[in-house]
Design a protein around this motif. Structure first.
Motif, mmCIF file in Angstrom:
data_model
loop_
_atom_site.group_PDB
_atom_site.id
_atom_site.type_symbol
_atom_site.label_atom_id
_atom_site.label_comp_id
_atom_site.label_asym_id
_atom_site.label_seq_id
_atom_site.Cartn_x
_atom_site.Cartn_y
_atom_site.Cartn_z
ATOM 1 N N GLY A 64 0.479 -1.490 0.230
ATOM 2 C CA GLY A 64 0.232 0.354 0.000
ATOM 3 C C GLY A 64 0.779 1.238 -0.276
ATOM 4 O O GLY A 64 2.232 1.139 -0.011
ATOM 5 N N GLY A 65 0.324 2.484 -0.445
ATOM 6 C CA GLY A 65 0.733 3.804 -0.343
ATOM 7 C C GLY A 65 0.196 4.444 0.783
ATOM 8 O O GLY A 65 0.235 4.053 1.779
ATOM 9 N N LEU A 66 0.916 6.093 1.274
ATOM 10 C CA LEU A 66 0.312 6.800 1.949
ATOM 11 C C LEU A 66 -0.795 6.964 1.852
ATOM 12 O O LEU A 66 -1.129 7.011 2.772
ATOM 13 C CB LEU A 66 1.720 8.058 2.154
ATOM 14 C CG LEU A 66 0.984 9.336 2.654
ATOM 15 C CD1 LEU A 66 1.880 8.354 4.167
ATOM 16 C CD2 LEU A 66 2.298 10.294 2.511
ATOM 17 N N ALA A 67 -1.784 6.725 1.213
ATOM 18 C CA ALA A 67 -3.056 7.399 0.976
ATOM 19 C C ALA A 67 -3.534 6.472 2.020
ATOM 20 O O ALA A 67 -4.627 6.956 2.633
ATOM 21 C CB ALA A 67 -3.312 7.269 -0.536
ATOM 22 N N ASP A 68 -3.000 5.124 1.760
ATOM 23 C CA ASP A 68 -3.997 3.975 2.471
ATOM 24 C C ASP A 68 -3.876 3.960 3.593
ATOM 25 O O ASP A 68 -4.177 4.076 5.132
ATOM 26 C CB ASP A 68 -3.235 2.291 1.825
ATOM 27 C CG ASP A 68 -3.196 2.849 0.116
ATOM 28 O OD1 ASP A 68 -5.040 1.670 0.113
ATOM 29 O OD2 ASP A 68 -2.639 2.211 -0.354
ATOM 30 N N ALA A 69 -1.660 4.037 4.366
ATOM 31 C CA ALA A 69 -2.220 4.253 5.919
ATOM 32 C C ALA A 69 -2.631 5.335 6.481
ATOM 33 O O ALA A 69 -3.431 5.420 7.149
ATOM 34 C CB ALA A 69 -0.394 4.823 5.647
ATOM 35 N N ILE A 247 1.026 14.634 7.283
ATOM 36 C CA ILE A 247 0.025 14.261 6.549
ATOM 37 C C ILE A 247 -0.543 12.675 7.429
ATOM 38 O O ILE A 247 -1.772 12.611 7.716
ATOM 39 C CB ILE A 247 0.308 13.809 4.992
ATOM 40 C CG1 ILE A 247 1.108 14.763 4.641
ATOM 41 C CG2 ILE A 247 -0.385 13.093 4.836
ATOM 42 C CD1 ILE A 247 1.425 14.030 3.099
ATOM 43 N N LEU A 248 0.526 11.894 7.890
ATOM 44 C CA LEU A 248 -0.237 11.048 8.576
ATOM 45 C C LEU A 248 -1.562 11.437 9.920
ATOM 46 O O LEU A 248 -2.145 11.325 10.499
ATOM 47 C CB LEU A 248 0.348 9.706 9.582
ATOM 48 C CG LEU A 248 0.499 8.954 8.409
ATOM 49 C CD1 LEU A 248 1.474 7.402 8.306
ATOM 50 C CD2 LEU A 248 -0.420 8.526 7.118
ATOM 51 N N TRP A 249 0.007 12.473 10.548
ATOM 52 C CA TRP A 249 -0.790 12.850 12.002
ATOM 53 C C TRP A 249 -2.201 13.996 11.706
ATOM 54 O O TRP A 249 -3.057 13.498 12.249
ATOM 55 C CB TRP A 249 0.001 14.209 12.476
ATOM 56 C CG TRP A 249 0.753 13.822 13.000
ATOM 57 C CD1 TRP A 249 1.199 12.613 13.740
ATOM 58 C CD2 TRP A 249 2.389 14.115 14.185
ATOM 59 N NE1 TRP A 249 2.216 12.174 14.265
ATOM 60 C CE2 TRP A 249 2.728 13.532 14.595
ATOM 61 C CE3 TRP A 249 2.443 15.982 14.077
ATOM 62 C CZ2 TRP A 249 4.248 13.686 15.339
ATOM 63 C CZ3 TRP A 249 4.195 15.793 14.793
ATOM 64 C CH2 TRP A 249 4.582 15.332 15.288
ATOM 65 N N ALA A 303 -2.542 17.576 0.646
ATOM 66 C CA ALA A 303 -1.011 17.500 0.850
ATOM 67 C C ALA A 303 -0.567 15.997 -0.005
ATOM 68 O O ALA A 303 0.085 15.968 0.169
ATOM 69 C CB ALA A 303 -1.372 18.206 2.227
ATOM 70 N N LEU A 304 -1.691 15.584 0.819
ATOM 71 C CA LEU A 304 -1.771 14.236 0.095
ATOM 72 C C LEU A 304 -1.384 14.122 -1.708
ATOM 73 O O LEU A 304 0.010 13.351 -2.169
ATOM 74 C CB LEU A 304 -2.297 12.783 0.389
ATOM 75 C CG LEU A 304 -2.243 11.762 0.327
ATOM 76 C CD1 LEU A 304 -1.110 10.781 0.907
ATOM 77 C CD2 LEU A 304 -3.363 10.960 0.601
ATOM 78 N N ALA A 305 -2.078 14.650 -2.393
ATOM 79 C CA ALA A 305 -1.719 14.973 -3.512
ATOM 80 C C ALA A 305 -0.246 15.256 -3.808
ATOM 81 O O ALA A 305 0.517 14.900 -4.602
ATOM 82 C CB ALA A 305 -2.671 14.441 -4.170
#
Length: 399
Positions: A64-69, A247-249, A303-305
């Motif tokens: 998976g990628g960052l969007a999945d996480a 991004i994750l926070w 930001a994710l994009a």
């Protein structure tokens, strides 16, 4: 529970996490009340193989990628913010290993272990005596020369915070490259549970995010130099740790805000059914909270994009404009979650204020107030101000 498909979209990742999120929700009050690690939720996450979500399929992970996480962290945070935040902090460390460790035999083997055994990773970046500046270290890698790749080293760190340190299977530690290195010449090294001694140097009785167990420790590790990530920490931080962290926070904080608005909306609808045709007093506050939530959601997605567009370009990742954008995401999202939860509480009134109400937002409000302190918004705004001396926004709509 199903493991995520190799080509999983964020929505699919969140769906896979639904069972673990439900477990987190059932134990959220206990985790908060007792300030304990959310063991039940992480047992469910391991069963679903979601700790290895971002590990490439070649190493046995979910691919998976960052969007999945981000989607999983968001889904967990809607039920238990402490669980969501711990998951986010774990995946930040995974991202550093995936993006910067595949050129090393030791780290490739560690990625296979991480995916196969569903290891939980923590980090030790803060340290006594450096004033909260994670880009400086007092401790150092000691005991072997720089060229002794198979030699053992020793590291001792007075870490002011290691979240869920006693539960982690490995900790990624920042330190000076050698005993003679300046504070900013840092490396990052994963040390395993059996290579590490932890002695508590502080407790954890806080307003919110109580399940993270962010205790201070004296950390002593003895390991092999092959475990040190080859890229300097300054580069790892700029290219991966800083943007992925923010991004994750922010995805976690968005989860808190999302559930707060959902509870407020449920309350307003229940009140409206009692008096058809008459809008409840809190309806306007709900509209304000909803508008803020939509803005926050767009900010996190944007930001994710932006990160995904720049992910393979070190020059773009280290450009002042990119860092300004990621810093701004953090500071704005941290303030927005407090504001949105506050508006939702006004919409719900006493029902939201009570701990024993199905519409309670007490834990949401307490957890939200941690956001501006991780890392302190004032420190980040100061760094952004310095960057703006050299960076000028181009002023375009899609720049």
């Amino acid at each position: 529970m199903r493991a995520p498909a190799p080509d999983s979209l964020p929505a699919m990742a969140a769906e896979v996490a639904a069972d673990a999120a439900a477990v987190a929700g059932r134990h959220a009050d206990s985790v908060d009340r007792e300030a304990r690690f959310p063991a039940e939720a992480f047992a469910a996450l391991k069963e679903a193989r979601l700790l290895g979500l971002m590990v490439p399929r070649d190493f046995g992970g979910g691919g998976g990628g960052l969007a999945d996480a981000a989607a999983v962290a968001h889904a967990l945070a809607r039920q238990c913010p402490s669980t969501g935040l711990i998951y986010a902090m774990h995946q930040i460390q995974v991202a550093c290993l995936v993006r910067h460790g595949q050129g090393s035999d030791w780290h490739r083997g560690f990625l296979e272990r991480l995916a196969g055994e569903q290891l939980l990773l923590a980090s030790a970046t803060t340290e006594a005596g450096i004033g909260g500046d994670v880009r400086s270290s007092a401790c150092a890698v000691e005991g072997a020369g720089d060229d002794a790749t198979g030699a053992a080293f020793r590291l001792e760190k007075q870490a002011t915070v290691i979240s869920y340190g006693t539960e982690a299977d490995a900790i990624l530690v920042t330190a000076r490259r050698t005993a003679d290195s300046p504070p900013s010449d840092q490396v990052i090294v994963p040390v395993l549970r059996g290579q590490t001694r932890l002695e508590e140097i502080g407790g954890w009785d806080t307003l919110g995010m109580r399940g993270t167990r962010s205790i201070g420790f004296r950390l002593v590790a003895e390991a092999d130099r092959a475990q040190i990530l080859p890229l300097p920490y300054a580069d790892i931080s700029a290219r991966t740790m800083l943007p992925v962290t923010h991004i994750l926070w922010s995805s976690v904080w968005l989860g808190i805000a999302t559930d707060a608005v959902a509870r407020a909306a449920a309350f307003i609808r229940a009140e409206a059914r009692k008096r058809p045709g008459t809008p409840p007093p809190g309806a306007r506050r709900l509209a304000e909270a909803t508008a803020g939530l939509q803005t926050m959601r767009g900010m996190v997605r944007g930001a994710l994009a932006r990160f995904e567009e720049a992910a393979d370009d070190p020059d773009r990742l280290t450009a002042p404009g990119f860092t300004v954008a990621m810093n701004t995401l953090k500071t704005e999202a941290a303030e927005m979650v407090v504001r949105i939860v506050g508006q939702a509480m006004l919409a719900g009134g006493l029902a939201a204020y009570r701990n024993d109400s199905p519409y309670s937002l007490c834990r949401h409000l307490r957890d939200a107030h941690s956001a501006p302190l991780m890392i302190n918004n004032d420190r980040i705004l100061g760094n952004t101000a310095n960057l703006l001396l050299a960076h000028r926004d181009n002023g375009t709509l899609f720049g």
